[in-house]
Design an enzyme around this catalytic site. Structure first.
Site, PDB file in Angstrom:
ATOM      1  CG  ASP A  68      -0.837   0.452   2.304  1.00 42.19           C
ATOM      2  OD1 ASP A  68       0.279  -0.015   2.397  1.00 42.19           O
ATOM      3  OD2 ASP A  68      -1.561   0.451   1.850  1.00 42.19           O
TER       4      ASP A  68
ATOM      5  CG  ASP B 263      -0.064  -5.641   5.338  1.00 49.01           C
ATOM      6  OD1 ASP B 263      -0.427  -6.329   4.396  1.00 49.01           O
ATOM      7  OD2 ASP B 263      -0.570  -4.534   5.180  1.00 49.01           O
TER       8      ASP B 263
HETATM    9  C1  GLA Z   1      -1.701  -2.773  -0.252  1.00 49.62           C
HETATM   10  C2  GLA Z   1      -2.504  -2.979   1.261  1.00 49.62           C
HETATM   11  C3  GLA Z   1      -1.077  -3.370   2.383  1.00 49.62           C
HETATM   12  C4  GLA Z   1      -0.213  -4.460   1.903  1.00 49.62           C
HETATM   13  C5  GLA Z   1       0.105  -4.197   0.430  1.00 49.62           C
HETATM   14  C6  GLA Z   1       0.949  -5.427   0.062  1.00 49.62           C
HETATM   15  O1  GLA Z   1      -0.835  -1.580  -0.344  1.00 49.62           O
HETATM   16  O2  GLA Z   1      -3.015  -1.851   1.586  1.00 49.62           O
HETATM   17  O3  GLA Z   1      -1.770  -3.549   3.495  1.00 49.62           O
HETATM   18  O4  GLA Z   1      -0.803  -5.554   2.064  1.00 49.62           O
HETATM   19  O5  GLA Z   1      -0.928  -3.895  -0.652  1.00 49.62           O
HETATM   20  O6  GLA Z   1       2.335  -5.630   0.595  1.00 49.62           O
END
Ligand code: GLA
Length: 387
Positions: A174, A36
């Site tokens: 997230d 992301d």
């Molecule tokens: C965490 C971060 C997300 C993403 C994941 C890995 O959850 O908050 O933004 O980068 O790690 O995919």
């Protein structure tokens, strides 16, 4: 749940007059990990577990916070005039960060609040309890003060607060998955431009099972920011040869052709993961559309291997859970989910194999790691709401 938290609110703050009740989910990512912040695709979904909140406005500028998950901390007090990160503020740095971020975006919160939270996401498990609190706080602010923001704005403000107030350089996945969640659907999100589609998750005779390693992980003290830095450095090296804005723009073939411009072997592996994982995510969504759950599971497994060997964010606990899961008949796919370095795995398991899965993976984990893993059969739920 509503009665319990309202009663607790009254116990803590004297009465519950005028208090409103809210909920924001947690999330699990099915595939597309560490893509992301590389302009790639992700495929997360909101869960039916999450964070419940009770909130009401105050007449003054005080902020009072209480969490039923951290009762020992008691009421943590702060004020609208003290919106800066403070280690003593503990978990309240998340809601405070969002209140601060609203102010930064021109939406000054006019009065203080009394807030009580109660989450049923295991803390620090990698199911985004912190992003759930952020989106919940934004939702509460919108509802109590009438700010004109969409759910997508709530996601962006949550991420902004996490980046700028809490010092974790996370991507948008997230907060987006939580703010935009839809029952029985995962979100196929292109993080390059935030275009997205809802994809129905129809797992015939199978369920999503989360295994929590109980190895605690705080994103801030993990190597998360370091990985992000490695990807940025690899991108800068590739940009000497390719006209790209992010690793997510590269096909596997283009990457193979140009990878020589990345000088370090480690950074080459990090970038390889970002490029190939992005492709796997696109293929996985295609496989689901074709009702090919087995192919989806294979891509989940390949995702874990890449996170283990090339991105190096798994560790013994997550590897044990996944490698034991792969041995169980009826497991369609299994991988770590979230940032890694601890937290959870996500597996798709046939209904008739779930008991066996929990017993066998649980036993092997205890034997090898020395403490228990926890298992949750989860369902995909909606985004934030008022109850
Ligand atoms: C965490 C971060 C997300 C993403 C994941 C890995 O959850 O908050 O933004 O980068 O790690 O995919």
């Amino acid at each position: 749940m509503k009665e319990v938290i309202l009663q607790r609110f009254a116990d803590i703050y004297g009465d519950a007059q005028g208090a409103q009740i809210y909920f924001a989910p947690g999330r699990v990512n099915l595939i597309g990990e560490h893509t992301d912040y590389n302009g790639g695709h992700v495929f997360p979904c909101a869960l039916t577990i999450g964070t419940y909140g009770v909130a009401r406005k105050r007449q003054d500028r005080k902020l009072r916070f209480y969490s039923m998950n951290f009762e020992k901390l008691g009421v943590l007090e702060s004020s609208l005039d003290e919106l800066s990160p403070d280690p003593r503020a503990d978990w309240t740095n998340y809601p405070k960060g969002v209140i601060w971020a609203f102010g930064e975006k021109g939406m000054k919160v006019p009065t203080g609040m009394d807030i009580l939270l109660n989450g049923n996401i295991p803390n620090g498990s990698g199911l985004s309890s912190s992003a759930s609190v952020e989106v919940l706080t934004g939702f509460i602010l919108r509802d109590l003060f009438g700010f004109e923001v969409t759910n997508q704005d709530l996601a962006l403000i949550g991420q902004y607060s996490e980046n700028r107030f809490n010092g974790v350089n996370c991507g948008i996945m997230d907060q987006f998955a939580i703010a935009m969640g839809r029952e029985e659907h995962a979100i196929f999100l292109d993080t390059a431009d935030l275009s997205y589609e809802y994809a129905p998750i129809r797992l015939k005779n199978a369920k999503i099972v989360i295994a929590c390693s109980n190895k605690k992980r705080g994103l801030g003290d993990s190597k998360y920011n370091e990985r992000r830095g490695e990807c940025e450095a690899a991108l800068a090296e590739l940009q000497k040869e390719c006209e790209i804005k992010s690793l997510g723009e590269l096909t596997e073939e283009e990457f193979e052709k140009h990878k020589g411009s990345i000088e370090s072997e480690v950074r080459r592996r990090r970038a390889k993961h970002a490029v190939y994982e992005n492709r796997r995510t696109v293929l996985a969504v295609q496989a689901l559309q074709d009702n090919d759950v087995a192919a989806f599971g294979q891509l989940m497994n390949a995702s874990h291997v890449s996170l283990r060997d090339d991105y190096e964010v798994t560790g013994m606990e997550l590897d044990t859970l996944v490698e034991e899961a792969w041995k169980v008949e009826g497991v369609i796919g299994s991988r770590m989910t979230g940032a890694g370095f601890g937290g959870c795995t996500v597996s798709i398991v046939k209904d008739e194999a779930i008991d066996d899965f929990i017993a066998r993976v649980g036993d092997a984990y205890r034997e090898k790691i020395g403490y228990n893993a926890d298992f949750y059969v989860v369902e995909i739920g909606d985004g934030p709401r008022k109850l």
